[in-house]
Design a protein around this motif. Sequence first.
Motif, short mmCIF file in Angstrom:
data_model
loop_
_atom_site.label_atom_id
_atom_site.label_comp_id
_atom_site.label_asym_id
_atom_site.label_seq_id
_atom_site.Cartn_x
_atom_site.Cartn_y
_atom_site.Cartn_z
N LEU A 20 0.83 -1.21 0.00
CA LEU A 20 0.00 0.00 0.00
C LEU A 20 0.87 1.26 0.00
N THR A 21 1.94 1.23 0.77
CA THR A 21 2.85 2.39 0.81
C THR A 21 3.46 2.62 -0.57
N THR A 22 3.89 1.55 -1.21
CA THR A 22 4.46 1.66 -2.56
C THR A 22 3.43 2.22 -3.53
N TRP A 23 2.19 1.76 -3.45
CA TRP A 23 1.12 2.22 -4.33
C TRP A 23 0.84 3.71 -4.10
N PRO A 54 2.46 8.69 2.19
CA PRO A 54 1.59 8.11 3.23
C PRO A 54 1.76 8.88 4.54
N PRO A 55 0.74 8.82 5.39
CA PRO A 55 0.84 9.53 6.66
C PRO A 55 1.95 8.92 7.53
N ALA A 56 2.49 9.71 8.41
CA ALA A 56 3.55 9.23 9.30
C ALA A 56 2.98 8.19 10.26
N ILE A 67 9.08 -6.46 15.65
CA ILE A 67 8.97 -5.70 14.39
C ILE A 67 10.34 -5.10 14.08
N HIS A 68 10.95 -5.59 13.01
CA HIS A 68 12.27 -5.12 12.61
C HIS A 68 12.23 -4.42 11.25
N HIS A 69 11.04 -4.03 10.82
CA HIS A 69 10.88 -3.45 9.47
C HIS A 69 10.43 -2.01 9.57
N ASP A 70 11.05 -1.17 8.78
CA ASP A 70 10.55 0.20 8.66
C ASP A 70 9.57 0.22 7.50
N VAL A 71 8.46 0.86 7.70
CA VAL A 71 7.44 0.92 6.66
C VAL A 71 7.45 2.28 6.04
#
Length: 120
Positions: free
Chosen positions: A91-94, A102-104, A116-120
Amino acid sequence: MSNAEMWTAVSGGVVGVASAVATFWGGRAARRTRRDHRRDDFSVVTDAMRKEIDRQGQRIDELEQISDRQDQRLEGAGVAISYLIERVRGLTTWVRAAGLEPPAAKPIPEPAREFIHHDV
């Protein structure tokens, strides 16, 4: 004392002695020895141990089943989290491809940082 009376007295004495010996021997045979008590005590302890071991075995089986269910739930939760991370990334890529930002995101809660080790 006549000969017949003497034989009656002697035979009565012999019967009395034989009866006392038989009573003593029968009582001794019926009495439980120290070894018998030890053997019976060992049997009681062994039976109690067998029952406790069986009870512990059943408890271990129950705990293994609980552990298996928890493992399955954790595996499912891990798959769900991975799916949601990929979905948010998509969704962020889209959104970015559409020329928007995208909102913060809110900060990751402290208990969730371990997972959670992933930044979105």
